[in-house]
Design a protein around this motif. Structure first.
Motif, PDB file in Angstrom:
ATOM      1  N   MET A 282       0.743  -1.231   0.075  1.00 21.98           N
ATOM      2  CA  MET A 282       0.148   0.055   0.015  1.00 21.98           C
ATOM      3  C   MET A 282       0.698   1.194   0.013  1.00 21.98           C
ATOM      4  O   MET A 282       1.966   1.293   0.804  1.00 21.98           O
TER       5      MET A 282
ATOM      6  N   THR B  18       3.496  -4.051   6.290  1.00 16.59           N
ATOM      7  CA  THR B  18       2.793  -4.677   7.316  1.00 16.59           C
ATOM      8  C   THR B  18       2.876  -4.335   8.611  1.00 16.59           C
ATOM      9  O   THR B  18       1.962  -4.281   9.371  1.00 16.59           O
TER      10      THR B  18
ATOM     11  N   ILE C 294       1.226  -0.908   9.511  1.00 14.23           N
ATOM     12  CA  ILE C 294      -0.180  -1.288   9.649  1.00 14.23           C
ATOM     13  C   ILE C 294      -0.458  -1.901  11.180  1.00 14.23           C
ATOM     14  O   ILE C 294      -1.474  -1.216  11.867  1.00 14.23           O
TER      15      ILE C 294
ATOM     16  N   ARG D 281      -2.290   0.508  14.270  1.00 11.32           N
ATOM     17  CA  ARG D 281      -3.697   0.104  14.662  1.00 11.32           C
ATOM     18  C   ARG D 281      -4.102   0.340  15.994  1.00 11.32           C
ATOM     19  O   ARG D 281      -3.124  -0.099  16.994  1.00 11.32           O
TER      20      ARG D 281
ATOM     21  N   LYS E  37      -7.331  -1.474   8.566  1.00  9.47           N
ATOM     22  CA  LYS E  37      -6.419  -0.540   8.428  1.00  9.47           C
ATOM     23  C   LYS E  37      -5.656  -0.483   7.445  1.00  9.47           C
ATOM     24  O   LYS E  37      -5.207   0.714   7.115  1.00  9.47           O
ATOM     25  N   ALA E  38      -5.198  -1.461   6.857  1.00  3.73           N
ATOM     26  CA  ALA E  38      -4.393  -1.458   5.519  1.00  3.73           C
ATOM     27  C   ALA E  38      -5.409  -0.667   4.461  1.00  3.73           C
ATOM     28  O   ALA E  38      -4.626   0.183   3.546  1.00  3.73           O
ATOM     29  N   LYS E  39      -6.727  -0.468   4.432  1.00  2.17           N
ATOM     30  CA  LYS E  39      -7.191   0.188   3.733  1.00  2.17           C
ATOM     31  C   LYS E  39      -7.630   1.515   4.039  1.00  2.17           C
ATOM     32  O   LYS E  39      -8.464   2.393   3.456  1.00  2.17           O
TER      33      LYS E  39
END
Length: 207
Positions: free
Chosen positions: A1, A12, A15, A19, A148-150
């Motif tokens: 991302m 990762t 992320i 969070r 969270k990744a989005k």
């Protein structure tokens, strides 16, 4: 991302570390259907025992239904303000999916797996409940990481009235509520929490 400025690669690890449990959300934010489906697909790639995929997600995003859920969740305001609430359910009869899961397996493999699964579930309500909660929890955590990744935040909640939830939303007896997850755009950042030291949490080899 890639971040908005297209200069920093978000990993990762980033992320996971970023969070937080967010309890204040921008009201009226809609997650586009295509993006929400991508989040769900990522969540559903979570591991599960025998690949039975014990989770079901009851999604609540219409405002009227969010407000029905609000008192059941003891008036936690994020339930009304977040974009989507996901009631994570565990399947107490996940073994019934085994025929479908293994329908394309070699006959000897299929027979072996069905024997294992049905033997484990036979007259064992404690096992089926434990499996439902354990595997649904794996998918729930993956859902929050995927969100969270989005670019969306989330909070998981165990504070709700399960009997009222089951009655209000007509949840069949086959499914047990595991948690509720609110997802949306944060109106205020989640609070960072201190963690116990690693030596307190990790036991090497044996107690």
């Amino acid at each position: 991302m890639i971040s908005a400025n297209h200069e920093q690669q978000i990993t990762t690890e980033d992320i996971i570390r970023s969070r937080r449990s967010v309890r204040k959300y921008e009201r009226g934010v809609t997650i586009p259907a295509a993006e929400w489906n991508e989040i769900l697909e990522l969540a559903f790639s979570a591991p599960s025992s025998w690949n039975l995929q014990h989770w079901r997600f009851l999604t609540i995003q219409e405002q009227a239904n969010k407000d029905r859920l609000l008192p059941i969740a003891y008036n936690q305001q994020q339930v009304s303000d977040a974009s989507i609430n996901v009631v994570v359910l565990g399947d107490l009869q996940a073994n019934l999916a085994a025929e479908t899961v293994f329908e394309n397996a070699a006959p000897e493999v299929r027979e072996m797996m069905l024997g294992q699964i049905n033997g484990a579930y036979a007259n064992n309500s404690v096992f089926s409940r434990d499996e439902a909660i354990r595997n649904a929890s794996l998918a729930a955590m993956q859902l929050m990481i995927a969100a969270k990744a989005k670019g969306y935040d989330s909070v998981s909640m165990g504070g709700y009235n399960p009997k009222a939830l089951i009655k209000e939303f007509n949840i069949p007896e086959r499914y047990i509520p595991v948690m509720i997850i609110s997802i949306g755009k944060a109106a205020a950042p989640g609070r960072a929490t201190e963690r116990l030291p690693m030596e307190h949490q990790v036991i090497s080899e044996s107690f």
